[in-house]
Scaffold this motif. Structure first.
Motif, PDB file in Angstrom:
ATOM      1  N   VAL A  61       0.588  -1.149  -0.151  1.00 45.51           N
ATOM      2  CA  VAL A  61       0.185   0.048   0.142  1.00 45.51           C
ATOM      3  C   VAL A  61       0.923   1.036   0.152  1.00 45.51           C
ATOM      4  O   VAL A  61       1.510   1.489   0.809  1.00 45.51           O
ATOM      5  N   VAL A  62       0.599   1.530  -0.911  1.00 43.61           N
ATOM      6  CA  VAL A  62       1.675   2.836  -1.318  1.00 43.61           C
ATOM      7  C   VAL A  62       0.516   4.467  -1.398  1.00 43.61           C
ATOM      8  O   VAL A  62       0.512   4.762  -2.181  1.00 43.61           O
ATOM      9  N   GLU A  63       0.492   5.468  -0.740  1.00 50.06           N
ATOM     10  CA  GLU A  63      -0.287   5.938  -0.550  1.00 50.06           C
ATOM     11  C   GLU A  63      -1.421   5.984  -0.705  1.00 50.06           C
ATOM     12  O   GLU A  63      -1.937   6.613  -1.436  1.00 50.06           O
ATOM     13  N   PRO A  79      11.765   7.472  -2.267  1.00 50.75           N
ATOM     14  CA  PRO A  79      12.004   8.518  -1.101  1.00 50.75           C
ATOM     15  C   PRO A  79      10.900   9.270  -1.100  1.00 50.75           C
ATOM     16  O   PRO A  79      10.325   9.878  -1.548  1.00 50.75           O
ATOM     17  N   PHE A  80      10.339   9.006   0.199  1.00 49.01           N
ATOM     18  CA  PHE A  80       9.199  10.119   1.230  1.00 49.01           C
ATOM     19  C   PHE A  80       7.761   9.730   0.505  1.00 49.01           C
ATOM     20  O   PHE A  80       6.868  10.271   1.066  1.00 49.01           O
ATOM     21  N   GLU A  81       8.087   8.449   0.395  1.00 45.82           N
ATOM     22  CA  GLU A  81       6.458   7.004  -0.601  1.00 45.82           C
ATOM     23  C   GLU A  81       5.735   6.790   1.537  1.00 45.82           C
ATOM     24  O   GLU A  81       6.726   5.832   1.285  1.00 45.82           O
ATOM     25  N   ARG A 116       1.399  14.212  -5.820  1.00 45.56           N
ATOM     26  CA  ARG A 116       1.613  12.918  -4.992  1.00 45.56           C
ATOM     27  C   ARG A 116       0.146  11.648  -4.723  1.00 45.56           C
ATOM     28  O   ARG A 116      -0.044  11.063  -4.359  1.00 45.56           O
ATOM     29  N   LEU A 117      -1.151  13.571  -5.111  1.00 44.95           N
ATOM     30  CA  LEU A 117      -2.311  12.956  -4.684  1.00 44.95           C
ATOM     31  C   LEU A 117      -3.736  12.841  -5.873  1.00 44.95           C
ATOM     32  O   LEU A 117      -4.337  12.797  -5.689  1.00 44.95           O
ATOM     33  N   THR A 118      -2.225  13.410  -6.479  1.00 42.88           N
ATOM     34  CA  THR A 118      -3.715  13.365  -8.221  1.00 42.88           C
ATOM     35  C   THR A 118      -3.757  12.209  -8.469  1.00 42.88           C
ATOM     36  O   THR A 118      -5.004  12.069  -9.021  1.00 42.88           O
ATOM     37  N   GLU A 119      -3.881  10.663  -7.897  1.00 47.98           N
ATOM     38  CA  GLU A 119      -4.491   9.484  -8.191  1.00 47.98           C
ATOM     39  C   GLU A 119      -5.654   9.297  -7.429  1.00 47.98           C
ATOM     40  O   GLU A 119      -5.918   7.887  -6.923  1.00 47.98           O
ATOM     41  N   ARG A 120      -6.180   9.957  -6.531  1.00 44.45           N
ATOM     42  CA  ARG A 120      -7.109   9.495  -5.602  1.00 44.45           C
ATOM     43  C   ARG A 120      -7.749  10.998  -4.892  1.00 44.45           C
ATOM     44  O   ARG A 120      -7.518  11.853  -5.110  1.00 44.45           O
ATOM     45  N   HIS A 320      -1.460   7.083  13.854  1.00 40.00           N
ATOM     46  CA  HIS A 320      -2.101   7.695  13.238  1.00 40.00           C
ATOM     47  C   HIS A 320      -1.182   8.823  12.274  1.00 40.00           C
ATOM     48  O   HIS A 320      -1.621   9.119  11.884  1.00 40.00           O
ATOM     49  N   GLN A 321      -1.385   8.940  13.745  1.00 37.68           N
ATOM     50  CA  GLN A 321       0.553  10.581  13.820  1.00 37.68           C
ATOM     51  C   GLN A 321       1.034  10.399  13.016  1.00 37.68           C
ATOM     52  O   GLN A 321       1.017  11.285  11.822  1.00 37.68           O
ATOM     53  N   ARG A 322       1.619   9.312  13.048  1.00 39.96           N
ATOM     54  CA  ARG A 322       2.601   8.280  11.519  1.00 39.96           C
ATOM     55  C   ARG A 322       2.203   8.402  10.966  1.00 39.96           C
ATOM     56  O   ARG A 322       3.348   9.022   9.773  1.00 39.96           O
ATOM     57  N   ALA A 323       0.859   8.448  10.435  1.00 39.00           N
ATOM     58  CA  ALA A 323       0.928   8.221   8.941  1.00 39.00           C
ATOM     59  C   ALA A 323       1.039   9.109   7.988  1.00 39.00           C
ATOM     60  O   ALA A 323       0.825   8.867   6.963  1.00 39.00           O
ATOM     61  N   GLY A 324      -0.023  10.338   8.316  1.00 36.64           N
ATOM     62  CA  GLY A 324       0.535  11.593   7.920  1.00 36.64           C
ATOM     63  C   GLY A 324       0.310  12.552   8.090  1.00 36.64           C
ATOM     64  O   GLY A 324       1.733  12.736   8.541  1.00 36.64           O
TER      65      GLY A 324
END
Length: 665
Positions: A61-63, A79-81, A116-120, A320-324
């Motif tokens: 699961v990526v982004e 990086p950063f995904e 990076r958010l264009t597909e969601r 949860h806070q680490r994920a976003g």
């Protein structure tokens, strides 16, 4: 030569799964095992990482996007995904990982965050306002302008993004306002809900979904179903606990009905939350409490309410806070709260205004409006989906949903601590991916906005079609991002007269006059380029990149975006002055054409990049340059097409404060 083999006995707990390291490989390396039904913790770092699946099968699961993997699959994470590995099979999922730092690749990945958010699908919420009054500039500067500009930028970059909010009808503050005005709470809520919607229209920040909870026929039963999910999870239970009551009337006290000193920071506060330190209180722990109606010292009794033992969900909240995107300010608040003694949050309160749960133990009580709001966001997504033909269900939130919240610091506890715990209980399988954008208090002439003291500038008092972009720009520059800031009427007047009119508009009209005089009102083709010209083009490109970064999801800052817009204009004015010396000299006419073409390119870039912050100005400027409404974010600086008619000479983008006040605008 180094040979490493998978050894289950060498594994140790790490990242929520089991891992072992490989020494001497020249890069970070290790073996990992994910047991059936488990998943790794969300991980995000600056290294490039590779997973090679050697046994089993599952999903990465990526982004928020899922992809099946099995033995023989290789996955490269940029990086950063943010990435997670889940085992969806019946056997162990075994993998080899290798990771290394590449500064250039990491830098490129960081700069691509805008797309990076264009597909969601992105659901961008501004805090639902309480309909006990209209919106003033203190409100507008924070969540509402922020969410609107964020969505505009995301759409310009091809994302599916929507701005959602609504009226928080069942607040106790609505009931208090109704008592004050001699109305029914439903009348007060309906009146101010309509006023709020009208003010958002004036700000050019009308949301795509505006949910009026008391007017939505499906809302009460759907909310009861959500509450029943919480009860059936066994995470909350009806529990008798101390409570405060008005000694004169016997009325149960919470929120607006009681005030005292905060037990943490000792600031004056109402019940349940302290606006200064952000920490919740249980009402009975207020120092020297006073009942608002009778102005007497309350008596202590007990009440049976549904209670959430919040301290038991610390790990879930922190994961949860680490994920976003969770700013340090919010993570520090959560740390403070969880350092306290065990804390039970009352999710229901005795009241006759609100939605009563279906559970018999909650008879005579309503679901507290703040946990109610946790469901309200999901309901808003469902309502939006029904209007636009998308199958989004509040009862089944999806992992690919990207939720973005804009709110004031006084609401931080609810959004970033309470709601993640509630979502874990109601939807234990949902990986809620939520980003948080928080603002501090916006002051007016050095003091808090106050309705009771008539210390406020209401949106309707200052917003007109001719002033709205100037107001949006000033608010963007001064909104309280990370610190308290101040609206000063004189400062707004100076910015409008000296910067927007005296600099921006003066430069654009002067540019129009020069194009009209020297090139017949059409864009000239660039001629010979000098080093100064290419240097200015490079400076414009740097401004474009800086604006892209300032408005991107990870680094979003309207303060920074407004600063960069102002700097872009100052760059252009400086360049214009430098090139003016040779204007009109025939032997340098080719170079002069290049200079004019570059100034027009700067004006076009200003129109494109101002669109999220100042949409009307951007549209007018683009039209004056012969273009259409800016709807695509520029990927590079481009010259305006030669031969395009330009109509800047008499353009009016901003009008003086005096014109607004006299009604001449």
């Amino acid at each position: 030569m180094i040979i490493s083999k998978y050894d289950a006995d060498a594994l140790r707990a790490a990242l929520g799964i089991e891992m072992s390291g490989i020494e001497g490989a020249g890069v970070g390396a290790g073996w990992g095992r994910v047991a059936p039904g488990l998943a790794s913790d969300p991980d995000r770092h600056d290294e490039t990482e590779v997973f090679v699946i050697t046994a089993g099968h599952g999903e990465v699961v990526v982004e928020g996007r899922r992809q099946s993997v099995e033995a023989g699959s290789m996955v490269v994470f940029e990086p950063f995904e943010t990435h997670v590995l889940e085992n969806t099979g019946e056997d162990d999922l075994v993998f080899l990982t290798m990771y290394w730092r590449d500064a250039e690749r990491a830098g490129q990945a960081a700069s691509k965050s805008a797309g990076r958010l264009t597909e969601r699908p992105q659901f961008v919420f501004s805090t639902p306002p309480t309909p006990n009054g209209d919106l003033h500039l203190g409100h507008l500067s924070g969540p509402y302008l922020g969410a609107d500009a964020y969505v505009r930028f995301q759409r310009m970059n091809g994302a599916e993004a929507w701005h959602l909010t609504g009226s928080d009808d069942f607040q106790s503050y609505v009931q208090a306002a109704a008592r004050r005005d001699g109305r029914e709470p439903s009348e007060t809520a309906a009146h101010f809900s309509a006023e709020i919607a009208a003010t958002l229209e004036l700000l050019d920040a009308a949301p795509d979904q505006y949910t009026v909870t008391n007017a939505d026929g499906e809302y009460p039963d759907a909310l009861r179903e959500f509450f029943s999910r919480l009860v059936s999870s066994e995470g909350i239970a009806a529990k008798e606990a101390p409570a405060l009551f008005d000694a004169a009337t016997g009325r149960y006290l919470y929120e607006v009905d009681v005030s005292g000193a905060c037990p943490t920071c000792h600031s004056t506060t109402s019940g349940n939350i302290c606006e200064e330190c952000g920490e919740p209180n249980s009402v009975v722990d207020l120092i020297d409490p006073v009942a608002s109606a009778s102005r007497t010292k309350p008596r202590t009794g007990t009440a049976t309410r549904y209670m959430l033992p919040l301290h038991e969900y610390r790990q879930d909240v922190e994961e949860h806070q680490r994920a976003g995107r969770t700013p340090a300010r919010l993570r520090e608040l959560a740390h403070r709260i969880f350092q306290r003694a065990p804390y039970d949050v009352a999710l229901t309160h005795p009241s006759d205004w609100g939605v009563e749960p279906a559970e018999p133990a909650a008879k005579g009580q309503v679901m507290w409006v703040w946990p109610e709001m946790a469901y309200g966001f999901l309901h808003g997504i469902q309502s939006l989906g029904r209007r636009i033909g998308r199958a989004w269900e509040a009862s089944a939130p999806a992992d690919d949903w990207k939720i973005v919240h804009f709110f004031g610091y006084d609401n931080s506890f609810y959004h970033s601590v309470l709601y993640p715990a509630l979502y874990k209980l109601a939807h234990p399988g949902w990986k809620a991916d939520i980003d948080y954008h928080v603002n501090e208090f916006y002051l007016l002439e050095g003091a808090k906005f106050s309705t009771s003291r008539r210390h406020a500038i209401w949106g309707k008092d200052i917003l007109t079609p001719d002033s709205v972009d100037a107001v949006r720009y000033f608010l963007a520059r001064t909104r309280p991002e990370g610190r308290r800031t101040n609206f000063e009427t004189a400062a707004f007047g100076r910015l409008l007269d000296e910067e927007l009119i005296g600099t921006w508009q003066h430069w654009l009209r002067d540019l129009g006059e020069r194009v009209s005089k020297e090139y017949g009102g059409v864009v000239p083709d660039a001629g010979r380029w000098r080093p100064e010209h290419s240097a200015f083009l490079a400076r414009l490109e740097n401004r474009r990149r800086a604006l892209t970064q300032a408005l991107s999801a990870d680094a979003f800052s309207l303060n920074q975006a407004a600063e960069e817009l102002g700097a872009l204009v100052r760059d252009a004015v400086r360049f214009s002055a430098q090139e003016a010396s040779t204007a009109g000299i025939e032997r340098w006419s080719s170079e002069s054409r290049t200079a004019i073409a570059l100034e027009l390119a700067a004006a076009q870039l200003l129109a494109q990049c101002a669109a999220p912050v100042m949409p009307r100005f951007a549209g007018r400027l683009s039209a004056a340059l012969g273009g259409s409404e800016p709807d695509t974010w520029p990927q590079t600086v481009q010259l305006v097409e030669p031969g395009t008619a330009v109509d800047l000479t008499d353009a009016v983008f901003f009008t003086p404060v005096a014109a607004h006040e006299s009604g001449q605008a």
